[in-house]
Design a protein around this motif. Sequence first.
Motif, PDB file in Angstrom:
ATOM      1  N   HIS A  84       0.834  -1.208   0.000  1.00 17.66           N
ATOM      2  CA  HIS A  84       0.000   0.000   0.000  1.00 17.66           C
ATOM      3  C   HIS A  84       0.868   1.257   0.000  1.00 17.66           C
ATOM      4  CE1 HIS A  84       1.037   0.207   4.214  1.00 17.66           C
ATOM      5  NE2 HIS A  84       0.514   1.411   4.258  1.00 17.66           N
ATOM      6  N   TRP A  93       2.443   6.585   4.018  1.00 19.78           N
ATOM      7  CA  TRP A  93       1.843   7.776   4.623  1.00 19.78           C
ATOM      8  C   TRP A  93       2.671   9.009   4.288  1.00 19.78           C
ATOM      9  CZ3 TRP A  93      -2.861   7.362   6.474  1.00 19.78           C
ATOM     10  CH2 TRP A  93      -3.344   6.117   6.900  1.00 19.78           C
ATOM     11  N   PRO A  94       2.032  10.157   4.134  1.00 20.35           N
ATOM     12  CA  PRO A  94       2.800  11.389   3.833  1.00 20.35           C
ATOM     13  C   PRO A  94       3.626  11.828   5.029  1.00 20.35           C
ATOM     14  CG  PRO A  94       0.466  11.891   4.129  1.00 20.35           C
ATOM     15  CD  PRO A  94       0.588  10.398   4.162  1.00 20.35           C
ATOM     16  N   PRO A  95       4.528  12.742   4.785  1.00 26.63           N
ATOM     17  CA  PRO A  95       5.373  13.198   5.906  1.00 26.63           C
ATOM     18  C   PRO A  95       4.554  13.969   6.946  1.00 26.63           C
ATOM     19  CG  PRO A  95       5.716  14.542   3.972  1.00 26.63           C
ATOM     20  CD  PRO A  95       4.879  13.382   3.540  1.00 26.63           C
ATOM     21  N   LYS A  96       5.216  14.172   8.046  1.00 25.01           N
ATOM     22  CA  LYS A  96       4.541  14.889   9.133  1.00 25.01           C
ATOM     23  C   LYS A  96       4.331  16.364   8.766  1.00 25.01           C
ATOM     24  CE  LYS A  96       5.970  12.040  13.036  1.00 25.01           C
ATOM     25  NZ  LYS A  96       6.684  12.012  14.333  1.00 25.01           N
ATOM     26  N   GLY A  97       3.261  16.885   9.274  1.00 22.39           N
ATOM     27  CA  GLY A  97       2.944  18.284   8.991  1.00 22.39           C
ATOM     28  C   GLY A  97       3.634  19.241   9.944  1.00 22.39           C
ATOM     29  N   ALA A  98       3.455  20.534   9.653  1.00 22.78           N
ATOM     30  CA  ALA A  98       4.039  21.580  10.502  1.00 22.78           C
ATOM     31  C   ALA A  98       3.287  22.888  10.288  1.00 22.78           C
ATOM     32  CB  ALA A  98       5.511  21.752  10.154  1.00 22.78           C
ATOM     33  N   GLY A  99       3.573  23.809  11.128  1.00 17.37           N
ATOM     34  CA  GLY A  99       3.015  25.189  10.952  1.00 17.37           C
ATOM     35  C   GLY A  99       1.638  25.372  11.518  1.00 17.37           C
ATOM     36  N   GLY A 132       4.310  26.043   7.144  1.00 22.24           N
ATOM     37  CA  GLY A 132       3.585  24.816   6.792  1.00 22.24           C
ATOM     38  C   GLY A 132       3.955  24.277   5.435  1.00 22.24           C
ATOM     39  N   GLY A 133       4.958  24.852   4.805  1.00 16.25           N
ATOM     40  CA  GLY A 133       5.394  24.316   3.519  1.00 16.25           C
ATOM     41  C   GLY A 133       4.599  24.830   2.338  1.00 16.25           C
ATOM     42  N   LEU A 134       4.016  25.995   2.480  1.00 15.40           N
ATOM     43  CA  LEU A 134       3.264  26.587   1.367  1.00 15.40           C
ATOM     44  C   LEU A 134       3.813  27.997   1.115  1.00 15.40           C
ATOM     45  CD1 LEU A 134      -0.302  25.475   2.503  1.00 15.40           C
ATOM     46  CD2 LEU A 134       0.946  24.598   0.517  1.00 15.40           C
ATOM     47  N   GLN A 151      -0.376  19.503  -1.190  1.00 17.87           N
ATOM     48  CA  GLN A 151       0.479  18.632  -0.385  1.00 17.87           C
ATOM     49  C   GLN A 151      -0.360  17.945   0.679  1.00 17.87           C
ATOM     50  OE1 GLN A 151       3.381  21.189   1.486  1.00 17.87           O
ATOM     51  NE2 GLN A 151       2.004  21.763   3.135  1.00 17.87           N
ATOM     52  N   ARG A 159      -0.078  16.045   4.563  1.00 12.92           N
ATOM     53  CA  ARG A 159       0.740  15.935   5.773  1.00 12.92           C
ATOM     54  C   ARG A 159      -0.002  15.089   6.793  1.00 12.92           C
ATOM     55  NH1 ARG A 159       3.879  17.378   2.697  1.00 12.92           N
ATOM     56  NH2 ARG A 159       5.347  19.102   2.778  1.00 12.92           N
ATOM     57  N   VAL A 160       0.815  14.439   7.612  1.00 13.60           N
ATOM     58  CA  VAL A 160       0.248  13.525   8.609  1.00 13.60           C
ATOM     59  C   VAL A 160       0.414  14.132   9.990  1.00 13.60           C
ATOM     60  CG1 VAL A 160       0.615  11.303   9.758  1.00 13.60           C
ATOM     61  CG2 VAL A 160       0.530  11.415   7.295  1.00 13.60           C
ATOM     62  N   SER A 183       4.624  21.994  17.277  1.00 14.11           N
ATOM     63  CA  SER A 183       5.295  22.164  15.987  1.00 14.11           C
ATOM     64  C   SER A 183       4.898  21.078  14.992  1.00 14.11           C
ATOM     65  CB  SER A 183       6.815  22.159  16.197  1.00 14.11           C
ATOM     66  OG  SER A 183       7.233  20.899  16.660  1.00 14.11           O
ATOM     67  N   LEU A 191       1.938  20.151  14.536  1.00 11.09           N
ATOM     68  CA  LEU A 191       0.548  20.389  14.102  1.00 11.09           C
ATOM     69  C   LEU A 191       0.575  20.926  12.674  1.00 11.09           C
ATOM     70  CD1 LEU A 191      -2.101  20.061  15.678  1.00 11.09           C
ATOM     71  CD2 LEU A 191      -2.026  22.519  16.120  1.00 11.09           C
ATOM     72  N   PRO A 192      -0.043  20.202  11.734  1.00 15.71           N
ATOM     73  CA  PRO A 192       0.029  20.700  10.355  1.00 15.71           C
ATOM     74  C   PRO A 192      -0.856  21.937  10.139  1.00 15.71           C
ATOM     75  CG  PRO A 192      -1.185  18.619  10.480  1.00 15.71           C
ATOM     76  CD  PRO A 192      -0.748  18.925  11.861  1.00 15.71           C
ATOM     77  N   VAL A 193      -0.447  22.690   9.162  1.00 15.74           N
ATOM     78  CA  VAL A 193      -1.232  23.889   8.826  1.00 15.74           C
ATOM     79  C   VAL A 193      -2.526  23.455   8.118  1.00 15.74           C
ATOM     80  CG1 VAL A 193      -0.069  24.203   6.609  1.00 15.74           C
ATOM     81  CG2 VAL A 193      -1.157  26.151   7.718  1.00 15.74           C
TER      82      VAL A 193
END
Lengths: 120, 720
Positions: A26, A29-35, A87-89, B661, B663-664, B677, B679-681
């Motif tokens: 399968h 999972w996507p990478p961990k988030g931030a922001g 947050g990568g945007l 994108q 995010r997990v 930190s 916590l995704p946007v």
Amino acid sequence: MRIAHDPIVLVIVAGLFTSACDTVSHVPWPPKGAGGMAERRPSEDPRIDALQRRLMVLTERNARTYAAADYADAEMMLITLRRLSEGGLPEDAEIQMARLKRKLDQIEHALARPKGERAP
Amino acid sequence: MQRPCAPFAGSGALALAWVCAALIALALGLCGPARAQSAGTGEEVRLRIGDVLAIALPGEPALNKDLNVDRRGRVALPEVGAVDVAGRTLAEASTLIRNALARAYRDLDRLAVTLKDRRLYITVLGYVDKPGEVDLPGDSNVQQAIGAAGGLLQGAQLDRLQVRRGTRTTVFNYKRYLDTGDTSLLPQLQPLDIIFVPASPATGNVQINFDSRTLTEQGDAAESPSAVKVFGEVSRAGSFAYKEGLSVVDMIMRAGGVTRFSSIDQVRVIDGGEPKIFNLRKYLDTGDAKLMPPLKPGATIFIPKQEDEIRRSVRTVYVIGEVARPGSLEAPPDARLVEILANAGGPTRFADTTRVKILKADGSVQQFNLFAYTEGDKKPLPEILPGDAVFVPEKIEASDRPSWLKIPPSRAVEVIGAVQRTGRYEWSDEMTLLDLLGEAGGPTQNGDIAHLQILKARQGGKAISFDLGAFITTGGKISDLPKIEAGDVIRVPSLPDSPVDNKAKWVQLAKEDAIYVMGQVGAPGRYAFNKSMTFMDILTAANGPTSNADLRNVRVSHRNQPGSKVTKVNLAQYFATGDEKLLPRVRTGDVIFVPDRTNKEWFDDPAESTVRVLGAVGKPGRYRFAANMTLLDLLAEAGGPTTDAYQQRIVVVNLGCCREQARVFDLVEFARTGDISVLPVVGPGDTVYVPSSAQSEWKIFVDAMRNILPVISLILAMGG
């Protein structure tokens, strides 16, 4: 006991491999988030820091009283900017930064100025 | 045929001539008087213009003819020309004619000249039907001349006719001749006289067809100094010609008699600068001629009005109060009330005929209900005796409400609608609109003074509206108030009491004065609105938003302007910040809609402004996202992860402007560490997916093992 020739061992090993294959087939999972709550941490972008300082200056000029709605909007925009930035945007952050500048300009314009001082 | 005797010659002929002359002289001496008598005068008449001479000479047809004395006094003789005969006697004229003819004719011994006829050439000018020259018999008079000229026109001044002869003018009284038939009053006419008939001064300076009535009404005396002037309360005041023997009564009769307003007790006769009072009533009652003053030429007779004096006689009845002509009346002893009132013009519209009072001469008072009498009441009419007074009172009026009859429509202004005391009010031009409203007690509490309506009766019913509220609030000149005129109607409209309770009253409000509030407010409906009101005023009038109101999405639809425009109002932000800039400017006709927060449709919130929360949560769905919200807020709003949620792998899909994108978020780890930190946007348009535990790696592995274990067991059993 020679494991290699024991049929039971062979079957078990084959089952493990089979299950492993099923597991790993399968999408990862996507990478961990931030922001998500970036506004609670110090900024790493000097441009954002500059905008935040500018908002603080407006606060001292009673923008919270005389341009209440715009000030509230600016605060929300700054939060959004911080989150997008971390947050990568980055593209969205740039757009938000432009909006925030314009909003701060509006607040500047709305606030009373000392005599002789011209609007920015 | 005899020839002219020019060739006479010799002594025999001379003797014959003497004989002829003697015979002619004898003949003339015998026949002259007889011929003069034939002219009718019996005296030696002298020929004049217009006479007709007859000449005759036997055997000479050319001399057997009539000769007219022309305007120059001459007769035209054949062969010899004109001979001047006017002013000469007939004998002298005969001699002149014979002598003249002797120059061309012979044997004129038997020539006869006689006066055959006399004519009058008269010119009639002025106010006659056919002015011009008329040819009359020699003994005609002025009347015949006027008759030949077509007769007199109406308006001719009969006592000032003129006969002009050369430079001399003779004025004579033709009317007197007509009255008396005395021909000596007429001047004797002579040929070429001019009769001029002047116009009466009463005809004025404008040529119109006068009728005899008009002329006689102004009198017949024109400017005669002897005319008698009669004026005052007579039917036809004027100046009338004086005649010997006429009395004051005659003159009053010529003036058409006295009117019913006259005071015949006090007739004034001014004669020679001395006024005299003539009691005509007493004269008529007694017949005593001594009471009547003599009338002289140039007298003045004045009949005063009876109001000018206090009348009191043995027959006087007084009528006072609300009758058309109050005053005293001469009534017979058996006069009835109705007769008295009728003679006084009858009760006016202000009269209270139910309480007519008779003030008796002895001091007692009787009251009579005339209205009931007209309705069939059998009570007899009271008898009015001389000296009694009939008093017709006004209608009773309340102290705060006068009878509307007292103010005629031409002086009244009607005030209707939401004022304390509606009604008709007497108007005076120095009053203003504010005076009138003050008179009406002012507007009531629900009076809409911002939309005062004024109906201009004198301008064809034109209606105007006036914002009295703005005038009073902002101030202004009194002259800026609408000009009110008598007959106008002022209406103060009412504000709707409660649109919720009585929607029928909504129609009282003009649509251009209303604003509409719909949705989640306490009392949605149609409300009166004006420029001085704001968005919050109307929202408050509608009892404010309900608990389900979506304050962030209040919409205002602006109507009555080109195109369509909808303003979104974030009331929640307004309540949070108090910034008035957030409130829209609303106008009459706009629609305010407060949506329902709990029962909104999908399209109420666009996808770009919401976050979709899917998967193992209590309430999956779309949730509105504010900038200060986090993923945690969204999960909480969506009811949180369920028990089978895979909380370590909550996925956030960001939909950015330029990239997407995923995010997990590990909720379990976050709960353990508190590290924000990680916590995704999240933003509007994003998607949050909470997988179930079945999607965890371990679960997948376990399931796979569970699937192969039966196979392994089977193999082992077969191998065993």
